[in-house]
Motif scaffolding. Structure first.
Motif, PDB file in Angstrom:
ATOM      1  N   VAL A  87       0.842  -1.194   0.000  1.00  0.00           N
ATOM      2  CA  VAL A  87       0.000   0.000   0.000  1.00  0.00           C
ATOM      3  C   VAL A  87       0.881   1.249   0.000  1.00  0.00           C
ATOM      4  O   VAL A  87       0.666   2.189  -0.768  1.00  0.00           O
ATOM      5  CB  VAL A  87      -0.938   0.006   1.239  1.00  0.00           C
ATOM      6  CG1 VAL A  87      -1.711   1.300   1.338  1.00  0.00           C
ATOM      7  CG2 VAL A  87      -1.883  -1.185   1.200  1.00  0.00           C
ATOM      8  N   ALA A  88       1.917   1.234   0.852  1.00  0.00           N
ATOM      9  CA  ALA A  88       2.816   2.389   0.954  1.00  0.00           C
ATOM     10  C   ALA A  88       3.524   2.625  -0.378  1.00  0.00           C
ATOM     11  O   ALA A  88       3.669   3.768  -0.834  1.00  0.00           O
ATOM     12  CB  ALA A  88       3.831   2.159   2.071  1.00  0.00           C
ATOM     13  N   LYS A  89       3.921   1.557  -1.021  1.00  0.00           N
ATOM     14  CA  LYS A  89       4.658   1.679  -2.289  1.00  0.00           C
ATOM     15  C   LYS A  89       3.752   2.261  -3.376  1.00  0.00           C
ATOM     16  O   LYS A  89       4.108   3.225  -4.055  1.00  0.00           O
ATOM     17  CB  LYS A  89       5.172   0.284  -2.685  1.00  0.00           C
ATOM     18  CG  LYS A  89       5.689   0.133  -4.086  1.00  0.00           C
ATOM     19  CD  LYS A  89       7.218   0.207  -4.111  1.00  0.00           C
ATOM     20  CE  LYS A  89       7.813  -0.046  -5.502  1.00  0.00           C
ATOM     21  NZ  LYS A  89       7.309   0.842  -6.529  1.00  0.00           N
ATOM     22  N   SER A  90       2.557   1.706  -3.515  1.00  0.00           N
ATOM     23  CA  SER A  90       1.688   2.205  -4.583  1.00  0.00           C
ATOM     24  C   SER A  90       1.236   3.625  -4.271  1.00  0.00           C
ATOM     25  O   SER A  90       1.075   4.451  -5.166  1.00  0.00           O
ATOM     26  CB  SER A  90       0.506   1.262  -4.821  1.00  0.00           C
ATOM     27  OG  SER A  90      -0.564   1.590  -3.990  1.00  0.00           O
ATOM     28  N   PHE A  91       1.105   3.935  -2.975  1.00  0.00           N
ATOM     29  CA  PHE A  91       0.735   5.300  -2.584  1.00  0.00           C
ATOM     30  C   PHE A  91       1.804   6.305  -3.028  1.00  0.00           C
ATOM     31  O   PHE A  91       1.511   7.316  -3.658  1.00  0.00           O
ATOM     32  CB  PHE A  91       0.559   5.376  -1.061  1.00  0.00           C
ATOM     33  CG  PHE A  91       0.242   6.751  -0.573  1.00  0.00           C
ATOM     34  CD1 PHE A  91      -1.042   7.238  -0.617  1.00  0.00           C
ATOM     35  CD2 PHE A  91       1.242   7.580  -0.071  1.00  0.00           C
ATOM     36  CE1 PHE A  91      -1.342   8.514  -0.194  1.00  0.00           C
ATOM     37  CE2 PHE A  91       0.957   8.860   0.359  1.00  0.00           C
ATOM     38  CZ  PHE A  91      -0.339   9.329   0.305  1.00  0.00           C
ATOM     39  N   THR A  92       3.059   5.993  -2.715  1.00  0.00           N
ATOM     40  CA  THR A  92       4.115   6.950  -3.055  1.00  0.00           C
ATOM     41  C   THR A  92       4.310   7.041  -4.581  1.00  0.00           C
ATOM     42  O   THR A  92       4.613   8.113  -5.102  1.00  0.00           O
ATOM     43  CB  THR A  92       5.450   6.620  -2.352  1.00  0.00           C
ATOM     44  OG1 THR A  92       5.697   5.220  -2.439  1.00  0.00           O
ATOM     45  CG2 THR A  92       5.421   7.028  -0.903  1.00  0.00           C
ATOM     46  N   ASP A  93       4.071   5.948  -5.287  1.00  0.00           N
ATOM     47  CA  ASP A  93       4.167   6.008  -6.752  1.00  0.00           C
ATOM     48  C   ASP A  93       3.124   6.978  -7.310  1.00  0.00           C
ATOM     49  O   ASP A  93       3.422   7.804  -8.181  1.00  0.00           O
ATOM     50  CB  ASP A  93       3.941   4.618  -7.373  1.00  0.00           C
ATOM     51  CG  ASP A  93       5.136   3.698  -7.137  1.00  0.00           C
ATOM     52  OD1 ASP A  93       6.205   4.206  -6.709  1.00  0.00           O
ATOM     53  OD2 ASP A  93       5.005   2.476  -7.357  1.00  0.00           O
ATOM     54  N   THR A  94       1.895   6.873  -6.778  1.00  0.00           N
ATOM     55  CA  THR A  94       0.826   7.768  -7.243  1.00  0.00           C
ATOM     56  C   THR A  94       1.154   9.218  -6.911  1.00  0.00           C
ATOM     57  O   THR A  94       0.983  10.111  -7.747  1.00  0.00           O
ATOM     58  CB  THR A  94      -0.514   7.404  -6.560  1.00  0.00           C
ATOM     59  OG1 THR A  94      -0.698   6.003  -6.682  1.00  0.00           O
ATOM     60  CG2 THR A  94      -1.671   8.135  -7.170  1.00  0.00           C
ATOM     61  N   VAL A  95       1.627   9.443  -5.667  1.00  0.00           N
ATOM     62  CA  VAL A  95       1.941  10.814  -5.259  1.00  0.00           C
ATOM     63  C   VAL A  95       3.044  11.391  -6.150  1.00  0.00           C
ATOM     64  O   VAL A  95       2.993  12.554  -6.557  1.00  0.00           O
ATOM     65  CB  VAL A  95       2.351  10.866  -3.765  1.00  0.00           C
ATOM     66  CG1 VAL A  95       2.947  12.215  -3.406  1.00  0.00           C
ATOM     67  CG2 VAL A  95       1.137  10.582  -2.881  1.00  0.00           C
ATOM     68  N   LYS A  96       4.003  10.559  -6.485  1.00  0.00           N
ATOM     69  CA  LYS A  96       5.109  11.026  -7.341  1.00  0.00           C
ATOM     70  C   LYS A  96       4.570  11.511  -8.691  1.00  0.00           C
ATOM     71  O   LYS A  96       4.911  12.612  -9.146  1.00  0.00           O
ATOM     72  CB  LYS A  96       6.096   9.885  -7.552  1.00  0.00           C
ATOM     73  CG  LYS A  96       7.301  10.295  -8.361  1.00  0.00           C
ATOM     74  CD  LYS A  96       8.254   9.130  -8.521  1.00  0.00           C
ATOM     75  CE  LYS A  96       9.283   9.456  -9.581  1.00  0.00           C
ATOM     76  NZ  LYS A  96      10.072   8.282  -9.956  1.00  0.00           N
ATOM     77  N   GLN A  97       3.719  10.700  -9.284  1.00  0.00           N
ATOM     78  CA  GLN A  97       3.153  11.092 -10.583  1.00  0.00           C
ATOM     79  C   GLN A  97       2.388  12.406 -10.461  1.00  0.00           C
ATOM     80  O   GLN A  97       2.526  13.296 -11.295  1.00  0.00           O
ATOM     81  CB  GLN A  97       2.190  10.001 -11.096  1.00  0.00           C
ATOM     82  CG  GLN A  97       2.870   8.710 -11.516  1.00  0.00           C
ATOM     83  CD  GLN A  97       4.059   8.953 -12.435  1.00  0.00           C
ATOM     84  OE1 GLN A  97       3.984   9.784 -13.348  1.00  0.00           O
ATOM     85  NE2 GLN A  97       5.169   8.286 -12.184  1.00  0.00           N
ATOM     86  N   LYS A  98       1.592  12.529  -9.393  1.00  0.00           N
ATOM     87  CA  LYS A  98       0.793  13.752  -9.217  1.00  0.00           C
ATOM     88  C   LYS A  98       1.696  14.954  -9.009  1.00  0.00           C
ATOM     89  O   LYS A  98       1.466  16.030  -9.553  1.00  0.00           O
ATOM     90  CB  LYS A  98      -0.155  13.608  -8.031  1.00  0.00           C
ATOM     91  CG  LYS A  98      -1.255  12.624  -8.328  1.00  0.00           C
ATOM     92  CD  LYS A  98      -2.549  12.982  -7.635  1.00  0.00           C
ATOM     93  CE  LYS A  98      -3.643  12.105  -8.219  1.00  0.00           C
ATOM     94  NZ  LYS A  98      -4.683  11.748  -7.303  1.00  0.00           N
ATOM     95  N   ALA A  99       2.741  14.757  -8.174  1.00  0.00           N
ATOM     96  CA  ALA A  99       3.642  15.865  -7.846  1.00  0.00           C
ATOM     97  C   ALA A  99       4.339  16.363  -9.113  1.00  0.00           C
ATOM     98  O   ALA A  99       4.417  17.570  -9.362  1.00  0.00           O
ATOM     99  CB  ALA A  99       4.677  15.404  -6.820  1.00  0.00           C
ATOM    100  N   LEU A 100       4.785  15.456  -9.939  1.00  0.00           N
ATOM    101  CA  LEU A 100       5.464  15.857 -11.167  1.00  0.00           C
ATOM    102  C   LEU A 100       4.475  16.512 -12.125  1.00  0.00           C
ATOM    103  O   LEU A 100       4.770  17.532 -12.737  1.00  0.00           O
ATOM    104  CB  LEU A 100       6.158  14.656 -11.815  1.00  0.00           C
ATOM    105  CG  LEU A 100       7.316  14.085 -10.973  1.00  0.00           C
ATOM    106  CD1 LEU A 100       7.844  12.789 -11.580  1.00  0.00           C
ATOM    107  CD2 LEU A 100       8.448  15.098 -10.832  1.00  0.00           C
ATOM    108  N   GLY A 101       3.272  15.932 -12.174  1.00  0.00           N
ATOM    109  CA  GLY A 101       2.226  16.480 -13.040  1.00  0.00           C
ATOM    110  C   GLY A 101       1.820  17.879 -12.636  1.00  0.00           C
ATOM    111  O   GLY A 101       1.467  18.710 -13.462  1.00  0.00           O
TER     112      GLY A 101
END
Ligand code: GDP
Length: 295
Positions: free
Chosen positions: A47-61
């Motif tokens: 859960v933590a891994k997929s959460f941070t992956d999503t946040v990364k995409q959003k942050a860059l976007g």
């Protein structure tokens, strides 16, 4: 540590900005911090891994790197994503049945009996309902007594059948009694074991199929961390419950169980227990839980 996740994020991003060499790698480094903090809070690794992956995409976007206040924007992205993962909006109960039947499930000690009383109290005071509590823990006489105490505290009647070990029958009789007495909600408290076992699961599964409740709630102690997630999965596989009640959030817990359970079983958390008193209960608000997790 966990309590300072907000501050930590802001600080990391201030430093990054100051260095003037902000890259995707820097964002990834900062998010490692977030992941560590989530793991510290008992959030499941996947859960933590997929959460941070999503946040990364959003942050860059969202061009977080060129924002005026990258730290604050980052905290907002993490907050909103946490809230989103936990369901976005508060989800209420389905009370459409006449009477509406609510079945409690969970391990012994999770807080089922206490929550049954709290729910009866909430329904009485906030929804002007007239609930009937039903004792379907046929193994422990003390559990029936406890439900009577709780019922007495909130002024709700309690239906029990001393000597009868057939929970399906007790539930039928209780529902008939509710119709006769004009109780519009029936709250069925059930037995729990210290660990998941086949006999208990068979009994509650059969009870659920028999009464076809409007709501089946799974009650879980938030202090039990990863075990809470595993138990939630086992109960959900058997009962396909409608919602989760997360108890003992007044204890020393960081709330990670909320995030993990929501993601693993994809069922909404509907209520939280915040103490032993009958008033110590609240509707679950994902945004508030995100605030709590961020500290
Ligand atoms: P059951 O076996 O699932 O019916 O669990 P109980 O309702 O008997 O609760 C087990 C213990 O946890 C009791 O001592 C309750 O007072 C306590 N308890 C239940 N909910 C909460 C809560 O939200 N906070 C705290 N601190 N204690 C709770």
């Amino acid at each position: 540590m966990f309590e300072n996740l907000s501050d930590r994020l802001e600080r990391s991003f201030k430093i990054l900005k100051g260095e003037g060499k902000i890259t995707e790698i820097n964002v990834a480094e900062t998010l490692k911090d977030v992941r560590r903090a989530l793991l510290d809070a008992d959030v499941n690794y996947k859960v933590a891994k997929s959460f941070t992956d999503t946040v990364k995409q959003k942050a860059l976007g969202m061009n977080v790197l060129t924002a005026v206040k990258p730290g604050q924007l980052m905290v907002k992205i993490v907050h909103d994503e946490l809230a989103e993962l936990m369901g976005g909006e508060a989800v209420g109960l389905n009370l459409s049945g006449r009477p509406a039947v609510i079945l409690m499930s969970g391990l012994q000690g999770s807080g089922k009996t206490t929550f049954s009383g709290k729910l009866a109290n909430m329904l009485k005071t906030k929804e002007h309902k007239n609930p009937l509590l039903v004792a379907c823990d046929v193994y422990r006489p003390a559990a029936v007594e406890q439900l009577k105490v709780v019922g007495g505290q909130v002024g709700a009647p309690v239906y029990s059948e001393p000597g009868n070990k057939n929970v399906n029958e007790i539930a039928d009789h209780a529902i008939a009694e509710a119709k006769a007495r004009g109780n519009d909600v029936v709250i069925i408290d059930t037995a729990g074991r210290l660990a998941v076992d086949e006999e208990m699961m068979d009994e509650i599964e059969s009870l659920k199929n028999h009464v076809n409740p409007d709501e089946t709630l799974f009650v879980v102690d938030s202090m039990t961390g990863q075990d809470a997630v595993n138990t939630a999965k086992e109960f959900n596989d058997r009962l396909d419950f409608n919602g989760v009640v997360l108890t003992k959030l007044d204890g020393d817990t960081r709330g990670g169980a909320a995030l993990s359970i929501r993601t693993v079983v994809t069922k909404p958390i509907k209520f939280i227990g915040t103490g032993e008193k009958m008033e110590a209960v609240d509707v679950f608000h994902p945004g508030r839980m995100a605030d709590r997790i961020l500290g």
